[in-house]
Design an enzyme around this catalytic site. Sequence first.
Site, PDB file in Angstrom:
ATOM      1  N   CYS A 113      -4.114  -7.957   2.304  1.00  0.00           N
ATOM      2  CA  CYS A 113      -3.381  -6.761   1.887  1.00  0.00           C
ATOM      3  C   CYS A 113      -2.442  -6.971   0.695  1.00  0.00           C
ATOM      4  O   CYS A 113      -2.493  -6.209  -0.270  1.00  0.00           O
ATOM      5  CB  CYS A 113      -2.612  -6.163   3.068  1.00  0.00           C
ATOM      6  SG  CYS A 113      -1.876  -7.374   4.153  1.00  0.00           S
TER       7      CYS A 113
ATOM      8  N   HIS B 234       4.483  -3.572   1.416  1.00  0.00           N
ATOM      9  CA  HIS B 234       4.074  -4.974   1.496  1.00  0.00           C
ATOM     10  C   HIS B 234       3.968  -5.653   0.131  1.00  0.00           C
ATOM     11  O   HIS B 234       3.098  -6.502  -0.104  1.00  0.00           O
ATOM     12  CB  HIS B 234       2.751  -5.113   2.255  1.00  0.00           C
ATOM     13  CG  HIS B 234       2.638  -6.426   2.988  1.00  0.00           C
ATOM     14  ND1 HIS B 234       1.500  -6.822   3.639  1.00  0.00           N
ATOM     15  CD2 HIS B 234       3.539  -7.426   3.185  1.00  0.00           C
ATOM     16  CE1 HIS B 234       1.689  -8.002   4.191  1.00  0.00           C
ATOM     17  NE2 HIS B 234       2.928  -8.397   3.932  1.00  0.00           N
TER      18      HIS B 234
END
Length: 579
Positions: A78, A139
């Site tokens: 990710c 993130h």
Amino acid sequence: LCFRRHLLMALTSCLFWNTFGLSAALDSKPNILLFLADDLGIGDIGCYGNDTIRTPNIDRLAREGVKLTQHIAAAPLCTPSRAAFLTGRYPIRSGMASSNRYRALQWNAGSGGLPANETTFARLLQQQGYTTGLIGKWHQGVNCESSNDHCHHPLNHGFDYFYGMPFTLLSNCQENKPPELDVALQAKLWLYSQIIILAVFTLIAGKLTGLFSIRWKIIACFSLVGGLFFISWYSSYGFVQYWNCILMRNHDITEQPMRLERTASLMLKEAASFIKRNRHGPFLLFVSFLHVHTPLFTTAKFHGKSHHGLYGDNVEEMDWMVGKILDVLDKQGLRNHTFTYFASDHGGHLEAQDGSAQLGGWNGIYKGGKGMGGWEGGIRVPGVFRWPGVLPAGAVIDEPTSLMDIYPTVVHLAGGTVPQDRVIDGRNLVPLLQGTAQKSEHEFLFHYCGSYLHAVRWHQKDSGAIWKAHYMTPVFHPPGAGACYGKGICPCFGEGVTYHDPPLLFDLSRDPSEAKPLSADTEPLFDTVIRKIGRAREEHHRTLTPVPEQLSLYNIMWKPWLQPCCGTFPFCWCDKEGD
């Protein structure tokens, strides 16, 4: 004569729309709505062949728009994949590719993240008059030097509004779930702590019984060192739910720790509210789902409703959220003036299991999954576009495309230009999506695992072949299993990979499952293809420049002075949503 006259008028009207109406639509600035799922496999949704998990809203986007069948993530995890998505550049160019085993950000209180000198598509759309919003997962880091400098924060990267998780969902975020963050390291630290405690009690017992001649001061110093060792690691790993599982609105923390039972409804409410506030546009809304990452927290409405356990329930809840957001567009009269996109950040997580229950996605016919930089299952993802009246409905494109292509595509639609002072690896997809171009602009795509180049794809446009050469592949555990069970995800280097010289070669146009590697004996063009890809690999390496590694061990470690906290550290607790 009357019929011919009406037919001529109809043809003229159609020609006028194709020539001028389409041009006018492109000249205006559409709203842009981007959906990005987390860990969703390409085989998990109906329009890509799944006939047991119900995804009617994503399927509707595909029917009403364009579906890509060879849409490729720039990384199989990710943090680097999303960095590439936001910047249109391979993550190694921005320092968001790791050379160690930590390939994604581990803490909100780490100092690594998307560098301030990287220009996101949100920043460029801001400059074109767009109101920009991010709802959901980030993130990409938070702070650099203090707990409130927000150097990596979405608001410092072109977003006017942010509501969501600065980190990512973990099993640690849900009560009564086994820890997910750095499990192997935590087990070792627990073992060392127990050894220290046992040694202290042994010394004390020996001193009291006269077996050891040792001074109390030495025992006290040893106990103090052991206590400091325990505090040094337990102060981070013992409170992951408080340090990482938080919700923010802009710079303010609203929940610490977050309450998962209401997170989906809050995200949905925020997305709808953003659209309504900015209905006069133009706006960019990036809906970055927390679904379908573990722990797969699913609201009661969807619990037990699918045929694929908790994972299927979570996918169906996400699809329902997509539908609700599309309904808001319709009610605001924005459907025909909004460019909509749906994708996943990388392939499904094969190793995510709870006993016999599969908690990760399905990657269809493609080998491998999340964490595997070369195999298709880790990087081939859904890609669906819709813009009624501008993009054709029901179209399917088999050409190689990349998540990095969204960057130049949305910048073009907004009337901007991509930066000229750096390499942009993405390509504008508008001609391909409209059908005015038949071939992808990508000749080569480079598939990284961390900072290690595992494979290269060559689109031989004159023949239609899609060659792919693997220089490294992960060692599956157990052998032949198709994943690295027991390890979390497959490693990128060292003893965890097999090095291939000559490379493993596949023609994906004939063998999309990468089941039968070619050789000089079975493929007459083998040597020619390997040489061509080798030269492209060398040319690509020459375009790379050294940059600070954002995922270095120092940058990803927990630093208490960088911890976002809604109270006075370490007393970080708040529930502003509940209040």
